[in-house]
Design a protein around this motif. Sequence first.
Motif, PDB file in Angstrom:
ATOM      1  N   ASN A   3       0.814  -1.200   0.000  1.00 31.43           N
ATOM      2  CA  ASN A   3       0.000   0.000   0.000  1.00 31.43           C
ATOM      3  C   ASN A   3       0.858   1.265   0.000  1.00 31.43           C
ATOM      4  O   ASN A   3       0.514   2.282   0.600  1.00 31.43           O
ATOM      5  N   GLY A   4       2.017   1.188  -0.688  1.00 33.20           N
ATOM      6  CA  GLY A   4       2.879   2.347  -0.784  1.00 33.20           C
ATOM      7  C   GLY A   4       3.697   2.611   0.464  1.00 33.20           C
ATOM      8  O   GLY A   4       4.337   3.657   0.573  1.00 33.20           O
ATOM      9  N   SER A 190      -5.247  -6.839   0.425  1.00 34.59           N
ATOM     10  CA  SER A 190      -4.477  -5.608   0.609  1.00 34.59           C
ATOM     11  C   SER A 190      -5.176  -4.685   1.595  1.00 34.59           C
ATOM     12  O   SER A 190      -4.512  -3.947   2.338  1.00 34.59           O
ATOM     13  N   SER A 191      -6.501  -4.731   1.636  1.00 34.19           N
ATOM     14  CA  SER A 191      -7.247  -3.914   2.602  1.00 34.19           C
ATOM     15  C   SER A 191      -6.951  -4.354   4.030  1.00 34.19           C
ATOM     16  O   SER A 191      -6.850  -3.524   4.946  1.00 34.19           O
ATOM     17  N   ASP A 192      -6.817  -5.666   4.224  1.00 34.52           N
ATOM     18  CA  ASP A 192      -6.474  -6.185   5.553  1.00 34.52           C
ATOM     19  C   ASP A 192      -5.095  -5.691   5.974  1.00 34.52           C
ATOM     20  O   ASP A 192      -4.881  -5.288   7.122  1.00 34.52           O
ATOM     21  N   GLY A 203       4.113  -5.049  10.747  1.00 32.20           N
ATOM     22  CA  GLY A 203       4.025  -5.954   9.616  1.00 32.20           C
ATOM     23  C   GLY A 203       2.820  -6.853   9.752  1.00 32.20           C
ATOM     24  O   GLY A 203       2.117  -6.841  10.768  1.00 32.20           O
ATOM     25  N   ALA A 204       2.576  -7.624   8.706  1.00 32.87           N
ATOM     26  CA  ALA A 204       1.466  -8.571   8.684  1.00 32.87           C
ATOM     27  C   ALA A 204       2.019  -9.985   8.662  1.00 32.87           C
ATOM     28  O   ALA A 204       2.871 -10.314   7.834  1.00 32.87           O
ATOM     29  N   TRP A 205       1.537 -10.813   9.580  1.00 27.89           N
ATOM     30  CA  TRP A 205       1.960 -12.214   9.724  1.00 27.89           C
ATOM     31  C   TRP A 205       0.857 -13.039   9.073  1.00 27.89           C
ATOM     32  O   TRP A 205      -0.218 -13.196   9.634  1.00 27.89           O
ATOM     33  N   LEU A 318      -1.389  -8.568  -1.871  1.00 29.49           N
ATOM     34  CA  LEU A 318      -1.428  -7.991  -0.523  1.00 29.49           C
ATOM     35  C   LEU A 318      -0.810  -6.599  -0.470  1.00 29.49           C
ATOM     36  O   LEU A 318      -0.952  -5.898   0.529  1.00 29.49           O
ATOM     37  N   ARG A 319      -0.102  -6.208  -1.505  1.00 30.99           N
ATOM     38  CA  ARG A 319       0.576  -4.908  -1.501  1.00 30.99           C
ATOM     39  C   ARG A 319      -0.426  -3.762  -1.526  1.00 30.99           C
ATOM     40  O   ARG A 319      -1.455  -3.853  -2.167  1.00 30.99           O
TER      41      ARG A 319
END
Length: 319
Positions: A3-4, A190-192, A203-205, A318-319
Amino acid sequence: MSNGRLTDWARSLGLSTPIVCAPMGGVAGGRLAAAVSRAGGLGMIGMGSAGSVTALERELGALGDGIGAGGAPFGIGLVAWGIARDPELFERALAAGPALVSVSFGEWGDAHPDASWIERVHASGAIAVTQSATVDEAMRAAAAGVDAIVARGREGGGHGDHQHPRDALLAEIIAAVDAPVLAAGAISTSSDVARVLDAGAAGAWVGTAFAACEEALTPPPARDALLRGSAADTLVTRVYDVALERPWPERFPERLLRTPFIDQWHGREDELASDAEARSEFAAAAAAGDYSIVPVDAGEGVGHLTRVRSASEVIASLR
């Protein structure tokens, strides 16, 4: 960058996106870890209840060129009670040169939890991470010296202490500790990812979103079950562990896709433990890979899986 954005924690590990592939036992092997790391996230090899030095050696061999030892970083995930049972597994993990070692499913609620593994991880040059299901666990882990904490929401798949929803737990842990906090539990879009980063996660696990990847160790029939599954199909239960007599502590049941066998025995685990015939039939189904009987671990984000993808495609989504 997702997401930048690229968090300081992810940048410190040399990542280009703040996404970690959860170390799912029987799913996250060397091939998946390498694919995630090459795509800019942190790939991890998971050694769960069936982990062994032999299994770890096999998956390390599957990493291929350019991963670790000056190349893209990778991590290794272990269970606390598993390395207590097999200390050699922990030693081999440290010797492999991972950038991150996670040790989870210990007893942080004890008056004097065994945190000696943290110093050993630091001495190896890696950062030490653990999953926490409560604020109290997170505070004890931070006081013991872990470098980052994974706030594991009840929505997550596989084994865990399924108590609190992800977003509420994440906010409470971030407010309670100084260490970086990663978010876990039904992160599938990506919203999550944007949601947890906006909330202050480092970060996201991510687990289930990678479980059906072509590089995962997941057998094809289990992938098919994941692609058919929805959040409503998941259940937190100990039936699988009892049926196969796996040594997981009772406080860590697993979220999985229910099957008729699971529905039949959920809530009747003590009866199942005494029913040798039922357990034998289930063991035979497990050996045969019959996923009409045997469940597949999955979090509540499983409904977002619609096809088999590569790990790089998942990272891109996911980005």
